[in-house]
Design a protein around this motif. Structure first.
Motif, PDB file in Angstrom:
ATOM      1  N   LEU A   1       0.888  -1.272  -0.163  1.00 32.59           N
ATOM      2  CA  LEU A   1      -0.032   0.047   0.076  1.00 32.59           C
ATOM      3  C   LEU A   1       0.715   1.272   0.125  1.00 32.59           C
ATOM      4  O   LEU A   1       0.514   2.206  -0.492  1.00 32.59           O
ATOM      5  N   GLY A   2       2.102   1.214   0.698  1.00 38.02           N
ATOM      6  CA  GLY A   2       2.799   2.445   0.642  1.00 38.02           C
ATOM      7  C   GLY A   2       3.892   2.409  -0.631  1.00 38.02           C
ATOM      8  O   GLY A   2       4.859   3.397  -0.689  1.00 38.02           O
ATOM      9  N   ARG A   3       3.762   1.657  -1.678  1.00 40.67           N
ATOM     10  CA  ARG A   3       4.510   1.366  -2.824  1.00 40.67           C
ATOM     11  C   ARG A   3       5.788   1.444  -2.621  1.00 40.67           C
ATOM     12  O   ARG A   3       6.730   1.990  -3.440  1.00 40.67           O
ATOM     13  N   GLY A   4       6.226   0.550  -1.486  1.00 36.16           N
ATOM     14  CA  GLY A   4       7.509   0.205  -1.623  1.00 36.16           C
ATOM     15  C   GLY A   4       7.891  -1.246  -1.624  1.00 36.16           C
ATOM     16  O   GLY A   4       7.257  -1.915  -2.297  1.00 36.16           O
ATOM     17  N   SER A   5       8.536  -1.850  -0.610  1.00 36.40           N
ATOM     18  CA  SER A   5       8.926  -3.256  -0.589  1.00 36.40           C
ATOM     19  C   SER A   5       9.247  -3.729   0.881  1.00 36.40           C
ATOM     20  O   SER A   5       9.189  -2.778   1.703  1.00 36.40           O
ATOM     21  N   TYR A   6       9.627  -4.765   1.044  1.00 38.87           N
ATOM     22  CA  TYR A   6       9.949  -5.505   2.460  1.00 38.87           C
ATOM     23  C   TYR A   6      10.795  -6.443   2.494  1.00 38.87           C
ATOM     24  O   TYR A   6      11.332  -6.954   1.416  1.00 38.87           O
TER      25      TYR A   6
ATOM     26  N   ASP B   1      22.242 -13.164  11.865  1.00 41.62           N
ATOM     27  CA  ASP B   1      23.027 -13.438  10.587  1.00 41.62           C
ATOM     28  C   ASP B   1      22.423 -12.812   9.529  1.00 41.62           C
ATOM     29  O   ASP B   1      22.915 -12.847   8.354  1.00 41.62           O
ATOM     30  N   ASP B   2      21.001 -12.853   9.499  1.00 40.33           N
ATOM     31  CA  ASP B   2      20.406 -12.187   8.237  1.00 40.33           C
ATOM     32  C   ASP B   2      20.551 -10.534   8.139  1.00 40.33           C
ATOM     33  O   ASP B   2      20.336 -10.157   7.083  1.00 40.33           O
ATOM     34  N   VAL B   3      21.032  -9.989   9.064  1.00 33.70           N
ATOM     35  CA  VAL B   3      21.063  -8.601   9.117  1.00 33.70           C
ATOM     36  C   VAL B   3      21.796  -7.980   7.785  1.00 33.70           C
ATOM     37  O   VAL B   3      21.301  -7.106   7.105  1.00 33.70           O
ATOM     38  N   TYR B   4      22.956  -8.285   7.779  1.00 32.23           N
ATOM     39  CA  TYR B   4      23.875  -7.495   6.664  1.00 32.23           C
ATOM     40  C   TYR B   4      23.369  -7.807   5.194  1.00 32.23           C
ATOM     41  O   TYR B   4      23.198  -6.938   4.656  1.00 32.23           O
ATOM     42  N   GLY B   5      22.963  -9.055   4.835  1.00 32.73           N
ATOM     43  CA  GLY B   5      22.479  -9.398   3.680  1.00 32.73           C
ATOM     44  C   GLY B   5      21.121  -8.811   3.275  1.00 32.73           C
ATOM     45  O   GLY B   5      20.677  -8.292   2.275  1.00 32.73           O
TER      46      GLY B   5
ATOM     47  N   MET C   1      19.570  -6.102   5.147  1.00 27.84           N
ATOM     48  CA  MET C   1      19.855  -4.721   4.711  1.00 27.84           C
ATOM     49  C   MET C   1      20.548  -4.094   3.612  1.00 27.84           C
ATOM     50  O   MET C   1      20.082  -3.226   3.006  1.00 27.84           O
ATOM     51  N   SER C   2      21.182  -4.943   3.144  1.00 28.25           N
ATOM     52  CA  SER C   2      21.983  -4.387   1.951  1.00 28.25           C
ATOM     53  C   SER C   2      21.120  -4.559   0.895  1.00 28.25           C
ATOM     54  O   SER C   2      21.149  -3.747   0.033  1.00 28.25           O
ATOM     55  N   ARG C   3      20.417  -5.535   0.744  1.00 37.54           N
ATOM     56  CA  ARG C   3      19.466  -5.681  -0.263  1.00 37.54           C
ATOM     57  C   ARG C   3      18.234  -4.538  -0.179  1.00 37.54           C
ATOM     58  O   ARG C   3      17.903  -4.077  -1.306  1.00 37.54           O
ATOM     59  N   LEU C   4      18.078  -4.440   1.020  1.00 43.81           N
ATOM     60  CA  LEU C   4      17.144  -3.309   1.015  1.00 43.81           C
ATOM     61  C   LEU C   4      17.427  -1.893   0.472  1.00 43.81           C
ATOM     62  O   LEU C   4      16.742  -1.137   0.057  1.00 43.81           O
ATOM     63  N   PHE C   5      18.667  -1.444   0.947  1.00 42.07           N
ATOM     64  CA  PHE C   5      19.323  -0.196   0.307  1.00 42.07           C
ATOM     65  C   PHE C   5      19.198  -0.335  -1.239  1.00 42.07           C
ATOM     66  O   PHE C   5      19.261   0.719  -1.594  1.00 42.07           O
ATOM     67  N   ASN C   6      19.533  -1.424  -1.801  1.00 41.81           N
ATOM     68  CA  ASN C   6      19.701  -1.567  -3.160  1.00 41.81           C
ATOM     69  C   ASN C   6      18.272  -1.101  -3.653  1.00 41.81           C
ATOM     70  O   ASN C   6      18.269  -0.471  -4.841  1.00 41.81           O
TER      71      ASN C   6
ATOM     72  N   SER D   1      -4.895  -5.548 -10.569  1.00 41.42           N
ATOM     73  CA  SER D   1      -5.385  -5.053 -11.752  1.00 41.42           C
ATOM     74  C   SER D   1      -4.427  -3.936 -12.216  1.00 41.42           C
ATOM     75  O   SER D   1      -4.370  -3.414 -13.536  1.00 41.42           O
ATOM     76  N   GLN D   2      -3.650  -3.245 -11.518  1.00 43.44           N
ATOM     77  CA  GLN D   2      -2.464  -2.594 -11.879  1.00 43.44           C
ATOM     78  C   GLN D   2      -1.233  -3.138 -11.253  1.00 43.44           C
ATOM     79  O   GLN D   2      -0.904  -3.162 -10.035  1.00 43.44           O
ATOM     80  N   SER D   3      -0.282  -3.205 -11.992  1.00 40.40           N
ATOM     81  CA  SER D   3       1.127  -3.791 -11.601  1.00 40.40           C
ATOM     82  C   SER D   3       1.619  -2.681 -10.684  1.00 40.40           C
ATOM     83  O   SER D   3       1.829  -1.555 -11.258  1.00 40.40           O
ATOM     84  N   ALA D   4       2.373  -3.152  -9.865  1.00 37.52           N
ATOM     85  CA  ALA D   4       3.316  -2.099  -8.939  1.00 37.52           C
ATOM     86  C   ALA D   4       4.634  -2.134  -9.488  1.00 37.52           C
ATOM     87  O   ALA D   4       5.083  -2.868 -10.244  1.00 37.52           O
ATOM     88  N   ASP D   5       5.256  -0.834  -8.983  1.00 36.16           N
ATOM     89  CA  ASP D   5       6.633  -0.847  -9.628  1.00 36.16           C
ATOM     90  C   ASP D   5       7.658  -1.880  -9.010  1.00 36.16           C
ATOM     91  O   ASP D   5       7.023  -2.501  -8.060  1.00 36.16           O
ATOM     92  N   LEU D   6       8.608  -2.181  -9.730  1.00 38.90           N
ATOM     93  CA  LEU D   6       9.468  -3.402  -9.053  1.00 38.90           C
ATOM     94  C   LEU D   6      10.678  -2.684  -8.789  1.00 38.90           C
ATOM     95  O   LEU D   6      11.477  -1.974  -9.421  1.00 38.90           O
ATOM     96  N   PHE D   7      11.265  -3.110  -7.676  1.00 40.79           N
ATOM     97  CA  PHE D   7      12.817  -2.913  -7.146  1.00 40.79           C
ATOM     98  C   PHE D   7      13.732  -3.667  -7.438  1.00 40.79           C
ATOM     99  O   PHE D   7      13.452  -4.688  -7.892  1.00 40.79           O
ATOM    100  N   HIS D   8      14.912  -3.406  -7.176  1.00 38.75           N
ATOM    101  CA  HIS D   8      16.092  -4.047  -7.622  1.00 38.75           C
ATOM    102  C   HIS D   8      15.817  -5.601  -7.213  1.00 38.75           C
ATOM    103  O   HIS D   8      15.605  -5.921  -5.935  1.00 38.75           O
TER     104      HIS D   8
END
Length: 703
Positions: free
Chosen positions: A494-499, A506-510, A512-517, A540-547
């Motif tokens: 709904l916020g036109r972002g990603s998650y 151990d997941d943090v670095y990988g 968060m790095s992907r999030l910043f991309n 019905s309407q495709s959302a923008d895609l992130f990296h």
């Protein structure tokens, strides 16, 4: 001349009167009455079910409470390409000599299409059917009171369900099998399947509703749970239904054991298969892989996450799956946009919102602070930022966004390190302030929301996100071994972002790095899928895609798909591609997934104000009853024809507790500070006035 009076204190009295202590006893009585009133009000506020004789309670020799109802879960999943078909089997075993009703609140994937219910008693199998929710609940209550075995499955949230099983006989076992369809996620060249197994206790904000308000509830969601630890509030009317009992995992043995049998037909050569949070055993067979837990049984205290990676030469760019049924064709399309190099990141205004409530205690808070510190480190000198921390109060690093200089970033990381988890989860004021601070900005606006999502008022937050003028893109970071994935994914959509979901440190670095991309690179915008004319597509309407993200779309067509044209824009230039569908993989379950995504689209139209509540309900009922789909307006119900419990024998209620998420600290369930009870306030006020009167009366007598 009058005789002089001798002062009273000089007169010797051989039989002095003792001062009365009656007032003190009155005060003690009032204090005791106030405490009794407090507890009685709590009992009265809890939902009641007159058909239950009570709850069974057993103890071992040390006094530790033992459940009379045991649960074991067996998951048998088949993955073919992107489609997952799962048989979710729950075995309820009654260890008592009484008749019981079992109630179990459990999570499933947020976009699962739940279609089938089967109840097995001995060798008998009773197939369930989908009915309108209110009707199904009425039938279930009738069967329960008549002594018939019955099973009822309800959806409380997109990812949270309730299973009820009535009239389980002494020492008897009943098996409930749910069948649902889901998809795997494909991102950055890796496929992922996630299955939640427990939940983080939800924070319930708002003002408590009187018992009669919940019993007379005429909304589509009927409160029928006598087992939730929270009472209904004005902000979360169904609080009792989403607050199941929680228990710490035992030191030895398993509280809620889970067994996994999974077959994987990837359709391509794989480089690796791994379990992120469980040890797994992988057996390669000619046409598929068989996967199970190394220890056979595991505790249901964290998400099950499996990932598999194709060899580089086999990584897909596009795939089409089709299903033909009842004269209609259902299609699913997955596509990776053309690669585009990450350009110089634009300067941005970014606000980090971090959850410091009590549910974040333990490993979750460690992960959240590590993630936030890493995010601050990656800011460029031209970025402006601020940090808002929230529990039941809001803390601010600054009163506005500030430039990300080296000195301020250092101070910010010290501020982050000082944060502690405690209190309620009042998300709304913090998120509202974040949008407010970015309202006047002309630069790229972004909000990064770091939380476990453990709230019961999700819709209130969704309404805030979709308010006019809230133009900042919202990115969510789910924290912990059992985050509320429904809230994280829907808020980001709904916020036109990603998650991103971070289960362990151990997941943090990988992640968060992907999030910043993603923050720095929108991979594709203005995406248009050129479907044939006679088509009903969802979304019905495709959302923008992130990296690194993939496009996933569903459609209902009048005839099989031959080819499809997809176009859009990258940062450099427009692009267009044609996907041939002549050799599309024929797969079952596509129709159910299309229906599930249509329901989600209808819900979103309601959130945006495009449909009224009644229109949303009618539209969802039409889809759900046509496609045999469990939704918040429908239910799955199975009833045995013959009564088995003698009418003279009582029926006891027995909730099945969920295990606390791994790494979380068990804490007192918290309500909002604003949650008050008018009845409680009245009684405490009355007792206070009486106490003041007695103190005043005693003082007058002593003068």
């Amino acid at each position: 001349m009058y005789p002089k009076r001798i002062p009273k204190h000089l007169i010797f009295d051989p039989h002095p009167k003792r001062k009365s202590k009656t007032w003190l006893w009155w005060l003690l009585a009032i204090a005791l009455a106030a405490v009794v009133s407090l507890f009685s009000i709590e009992v009265l506020a809890a939902p009641n079910d007159s058909e239950h004789a009570g709850q069974l309670t057993f103890s071992d020799e040390s006094g530790q409470r033992l459940p009379s109802l045991h649960l074991e879960t067996v998951v048998t999943a088949s993955i073919s390409g992107l489609v997952v078909t799962t048989d979710y089997i729950q075995r309820f075993k009654n260890n008592s000599d009484q008749w019981v009703e079992g109630v179990y609140v459990f999570p499933l994937p947020e976009m699962a299409a739940v279609q089938r219910l089967e109840m097995k008693v001995g060798e008998r199998r009773i197939i369930g059917e989908v009915k309108e929710r209110a009707s199904a609940e009425t039938l279930y209550k009738k069967a329960r009171s008549e002594g018939k075995r019955a099973a009822l499955t309800l959806q409380q949230r997109d990812n949270l369900f309730t299973q009820k099983v009535a009239n389980i006989g002494p020492r008897q076992e009943i098996e409930i099998k749910l069948t649902f369809i889901d998809t795997v996620k494909y991102q950055a060249g890796v496929f992922e399947w996630r299955l939640p197994t427990t939940l983080t206790p939800r924070y319930i904000p708002g003002i408590s509703l009187p018992a009669e308000a919940t019993h007379n509830n005429t909304s589509s969601t009927i409160n029928t749970s006598p087992f939730g630890w929270a009472t209904a509030t004005d902000l979360v009317p169904d609080a009792p239904d989403i607050t199941p009992a929680m228990i710490a995992a035992p030191v030895y043995g398993l509280q809620n054991p889970l067994q996994l049998n999974l077959s994987l037909q990837a359709g391509m050569e794989l480089a690796s298969i791994e379990g992120l949070y469980h040890n797994i055993e992988v057996i390669k067979q000619p046409e598929q892989y068989h996967i199970k837990f190394t220890n056979d049984l595991v505790e249901m205290d964290r998400d099950v996450v499996l990932q598999w990676t194709p060899v580089t030469s086999s990584q897909p760019r596009a795939a089409v799956f089709q299903q033909q049924t009842d004269g209609d064709t259902y299609a699913m399309v997955m596509m990776i946009p053309p690669n585009a190099p990450v350009k110089q990141a634009l300067s941005k205004d970014i606000i980090f919102v971090i959850d410091t409530s009590g549910s974040m205690q333990g490993n979750s808070m460690i992960q959240a602070k590590s993630s936030l510190a890493l995010a601050v480190d990656q800011l460029s000198p031209n970025d402006r930022f601020n940090i808002i921390a929230f529990s039941d109060r809001v803390q601010r690093f600054n009163d506005r966004t500030v430039l990300a200089s080296a000195d301020l970033k250092h101070i910010a990381k010290q501020w982050i390190a000082s944060l502690e988890a405690d209190g309620g989860t009042e998300m709304y004021p913090a998120l509202q302030e974040a949008y407010g601070q970015l309202a006047q900005s002309e630069r790229l606006q972004q909000i990064v929301f770091i939380t476990d999502g453990a709230i019961g008022n999700e819709e209130m937050l969704f309404n805030l996100i979709t308010e006019p003028g809230h133009n900042a893109r919202l990115f969510t970071v789910g924290i912990g071994s059992a985050p509320n994935a429904f809230f994280m994914t829907k808020a980001a959509q709904l916020g036109r972002g990603s998650y991103e979901l971070i289960g362990y440190r151990d997941d943090v670095y990988g992640k968060m790095s992907r999030l910043f991309n993603k923050l720095n690179h929108v991979a594709a915008t203005n995406i248009n899928i050129n479907w044939p004319q006679e088509v009903e597509p969802y979304p019905s309407q495709s959302a923008d895609l992130f990296h690194s993200e993939a496009l996933l779309a569903f459609a209902k067509l009048s005839q099989p798909l031959q080819h499809i044209n997809i176009s859009g824009n990258t940062a450099q230039q427009p692009w267009q591609t044609t996907i041939q569908a002549n050799n599309a993989v024929s797969t079952t379950g596509i129709g159910a997934l299309w229906a599930r995504h249509k329901v989600a689209d209808i819900e979103d139209q309601g959130r945006r104000g495009q449909l009224t509540n009644d229109s949303v309900r009618d539209a969802i009922l039409d889809v759900a009853l046509t496609h045999s789909l469990l939704t918040r307006f429908t239910a799955l119900i199975a009833i045995e024809d013959t009564p088995v419990r003698p009418q003279l024998l009582p029926l006891f209620g027995e909730p099945v507790a969920n295990v606390m998420p791994d790494g979380a600290l068990q804490q007192r369930m918290q309500f909002a500070n604003t949650a008050t009870s008018a009845t409680l306030t009245f009684w405490l006020g009355l007792w206070g006035v009486l106490a003041m009167f007695i103190l005043h009366f005693n003082r007058v007598r002593s003068a």
